[in-house]
Scaffold this active site. Structure first.
Site, PDB file in Angstrom:
ATOM      1  N   ASP A  24       0.832  -1.201   0.000  1.00  0.00           N
ATOM      2  CA  ASP A  24       0.000   0.000   0.000  1.00  0.00           C
ATOM      3  C   ASP A  24       0.868   1.254   0.000  1.00  0.00           C
ATOM      4  O   ASP A  24       1.976   1.254   0.547  1.00  0.00           O
ATOM      5  CB  ASP A  24      -0.906  -0.009   1.235  1.00  0.00           C
ATOM      6  CG  ASP A  24      -2.039   0.983   1.127  1.00  0.00           C
ATOM      7  OD1 ASP A  24      -2.360   1.407   0.004  1.00  0.00           O
ATOM      8  OD2 ASP A  24      -2.601   1.348   2.173  1.00  0.00           O
ATOM      9  N   GLY A  27       0.101   5.359  -4.536  1.00  0.00           N
ATOM     10  CA  GLY A  27      -0.523   6.606  -4.957  1.00  0.00           C
ATOM     11  C   GLY A  27      -0.068   7.789  -4.116  1.00  0.00           C
ATOM     12  O   GLY A  27       0.237   8.871  -4.651  1.00  0.00           O
ATOM     13  N   HIS A  41       2.690   3.546  -8.945  1.00  0.00           N
ATOM     14  CA  HIS A  41       2.507   2.116  -9.193  1.00  0.00           C
ATOM     15  C   HIS A  41       3.707   1.533  -9.947  1.00  0.00           C
ATOM     16  O   HIS A  41       4.126   0.401  -9.679  1.00  0.00           O
ATOM     17  CB  HIS A  41       1.221   1.877  -9.977  1.00  0.00           C
ATOM     18  CG  HIS A  41      -0.025   2.188  -9.204  1.00  0.00           C
ATOM     19  ND1 HIS A  41      -0.273   1.644  -7.965  1.00  0.00           N
ATOM     20  CD2 HIS A  41      -1.080   2.996  -9.486  1.00  0.00           C
ATOM     21  CE1 HIS A  41      -1.446   2.090  -7.513  1.00  0.00           C
ATOM     22  NE2 HIS A  41      -1.946   2.916  -8.415  1.00  0.00           N
ATOM     23  N   THR A  70     -10.442  -7.051  -5.503  1.00  0.00           N
ATOM     24  CA  THR A  70     -11.750  -7.020  -6.150  1.00  0.00           C
ATOM     25  C   THR A  70     -12.409  -5.660  -5.965  1.00  0.00           C
ATOM     26  O   THR A  70     -13.296  -5.293  -6.737  1.00  0.00           O
ATOM     27  CB  THR A  70     -12.655  -8.118  -5.565  1.00  0.00           C
ATOM     28  OG1 THR A  70     -12.661  -8.023  -4.131  1.00  0.00           O
ATOM     29  CG2 THR A  70     -12.188  -9.501  -5.980  1.00  0.00           C
ATOM     30  N   ASN A  72     -10.658  -2.792  -6.087  1.00  0.00           N
ATOM     31  CA  ASN A  72      -9.897  -1.776  -6.824  1.00  0.00           C
ATOM     32  C   ASN A  72     -10.545  -1.377  -8.155  1.00  0.00           C
ATOM     33  O   ASN A  72     -10.148  -0.362  -8.748  1.00  0.00           O
ATOM     34  CB  ASN A  72      -8.470  -2.241  -7.083  1.00  0.00           C
ATOM     35  CG  ASN A  72      -7.591  -2.220  -5.853  1.00  0.00           C
ATOM     36  OD1 ASN A  72      -6.593  -2.944  -5.771  1.00  0.00           O
ATOM     37  ND2 ASN A  72      -7.950  -1.412  -4.857  1.00  0.00           N
TER      38      ASN A  72
END
Length: 246
Positions: A24, A27, A41, A70, A72
């Protein structure tokens, strides 16, 4: 890059055999630098290689990384499309180096929603590395723990309905055989980067007795040194699995 034939360093005493990572902070890492989220990313994808290559140094045989959940799909169309392009590029670029390093790659998650080109690349990478065993890298792509359990339960129910499984024989050892991770040991250590302290629907069944580390480091800044420190800290934990130490 080391080769698969290179000697494996001494592992961390009592360190984890299987580490799972919620990667995580890509971003936010990019935003802090005034760059678009996809820039983060791409930086995060480069970090994956360093951590994979460091696994033998710490005795880690299995590494599972959370690449795309799922949930995202709720992100902007631009970011989702960029991530899918990144996954295709990463697989195409890294297949040879992963194989040479002795990495066996598996994917978990529901592939039905992914585009055919990406699925083809995933299948080819799994096939190309199937003979390897130095490190087992599992990539969770379009994965969610609840979705995985639901899909597993459907398969189990189908076997019961078709007479291949007696309902009276179903116990807590039965369901894991239907999970995406049925060939993997449960994770010993789960790491989440970026300062968030939640598990985000990741390996819900498998992590029942895992140790957790929630760290402030954003994923693109996560280093081999910090990975080693967390593995060493795991080795000092007293794991009783519900029992009382006498």
């Amino acid at each position: 890059m080391m080769n698969a034939s290179d000697p494996v360093p001494e592992p961390v005493p009592g360190g984890p055999r299987h580490v799972a990572i919620i990667m995580d902070g890509n971003g936010r890492w990019a935003t802090q630098r005034g760059r678009p989220r996809l820039f983060g990313h791409h930086a995060g994808a480069k970090r994956v290689r360093e951590i994979v290559e460091s696994c033998p140094d710490f005795g880690v045989e299995y590494l599972t990384i959370f690449a795309f959940s799922t949930e995202n799909w709720k992100r902007t169309q631009v970011e989702v499309a960029g991530l899918m392009s990144l996954f295709r590029r990463y697989i195409s670029k890294e297949t040879r180096s992963l194989s040479e390093f002795g990495v066996r790659v598996r994917f978990i998650g529901d592939r039905a929603r992914l585009d055919k080109k990406l699925i083809k690349l995933m299948n080819e990478l799994e096939a190309a590395t199937a003979h390897n065993g130095r490190i087992h890298l599992t990539i969770a792509l379009n994965y969610g723990g609840r979705d995985e359990v639901a899909r597993a339960t459907k398969r189990l129910a189908r076997d019961v309905a078709e007479g291949r499984l007696d309902p009276d024989d179903v116990d807590e050892e039965t369901l894991p055989r239907y999970l995406d991770t049925h060939v993997l040991p449960d994770p010993d250590l789960v790491i989440r980067t970026s300062g968030e302290a939640r598990i985000s629907n990741f390996l819900l069944w498998q992590s029942a007795y895992a140790e957790y580390e929630f760290i402030d480091t954003l994923w693109p800044d996560f280093s081999k040194a910090e990975f080693g420190r967390l593995c060493a800290a795991y080795g000092g934990r007293d794991r009783r699995f519900g029992a009382v130490k006498t």
